[in-house]
Design a protein around this motif. Structure first.
Motif: not given
Ligand code: PGA
Length: 251
Positions: A187-205
């Protein structure tokens, strides 16, 4: 609130034969996943040579097919490669790219993996982009740096198309070893990846984030219950119909 389905993908790796596959598929069809695992979208990724057989056997079922790799090229003088348009002809929906076994045994770079993801999208396939750290990298505190670097190449290469991919977090130390990341570690790594995707592009969250690495019927439910775990990429357990079906039902 939209309840998103989990995505459960079997990666058969270099396993199978026509007889073995026929029996495995018979077991999967008998499990009637459409009825027994209604909250899971399910796919299997056989070796290329079996794609035609497997796609035909699963036609009309709830189980989609994908490939384990893909050429960046569409056609040409590239001996040994298999392209997106070719696998699309046989009904492939997904293409796994950047599996750690490809990165390590075939020296695939972050950029090549990103280019394969782009090629998949350009041919109508959904790329399942794998990222993950080795044990040495985890022990050196490099997990986020490594998966962040692997994902960044994809973010930089795909631009607007980023929201159309699937990402699989597969810690290399958990693949085929029987050592699963704990639900908290994953979960910790998934949350990190989610945040990275979101900050790259809102829709990618909303990009589905799969966990892979020794997922089994007895640990799947706990993993899938994590906030940012949207499904699983299953290796060994995908070769047993009963286990794979149980994992899909855990969704
Ligand atoms: P495993 O493999 O489930 O056998 O650990 C997962 C994967 O490599 O996709």
């Amino acid at each position: 609130m939209i309840v998103m389905k989990k995505l459960v993908v079997g990666n058969w790796k270099l396993h199978g034969s026509r007889a073995f596959n026929a029996e495995l598929i018979q077991g999967l069809l008998a499990a009637d996943l459409a009825a027994t695992a209604p909250r899971a979208d399910v796919a299997v990724c056989p070796p290329f040579v079996f794609l035609s057989d497997v796609a035909a056997a699963l036609q009309g079922s709830a189980i989609a097919v994908g490939t384990q790799d893909l050429s960046v090229q569409a056609q040409g003088a590239f001996t040994g490669e298999v392209s997106g348009p070719m696998v699309r002809e046989f009904g492939a929906k997904y293409a796994i790219v950047g599996h750690s076994e490809r990165r390590s045994y075939h020296a695939e770079s972050d950029q090549l993996v990103a280019d394969k993801a782009k090629a998949a999208l350009s041919h109508g396939l959904i790329p399942i982009v794998c990222v993950g750290e080795t044990l040495a990298e985890r022990e050196a505190g490099q997990t986020e740096a490594v998966v962040g670097r692997q994902l960044k190449a994809v973010i930089d290469t795909l631009g607007e198309q980023l929201s159309q991919i699937v990402v699989a977090y597969e810690p290399v130390w958990a693949i085929g070893t029987g050592k699963t990341a704990s639900p908290e570690q994953a979960q910790a790594v998934h949350a990190f990846l989610r945040a990275q995707l979101r900050s790259a592009q809102a829709q990618a969250a909303g990009v589905p984030l799969l966990y892979g690495g020794s997922v089994k019927p007895d640990n799947a439910a706990e993993l899938f219950a994590q906030a940012d775990i949207d499904g699983g990429l299953i290796g060994g357990a995908a070769l047993k119909a009963a286990d794979f079906a149980a994992i899909a039902r855990a969704a």
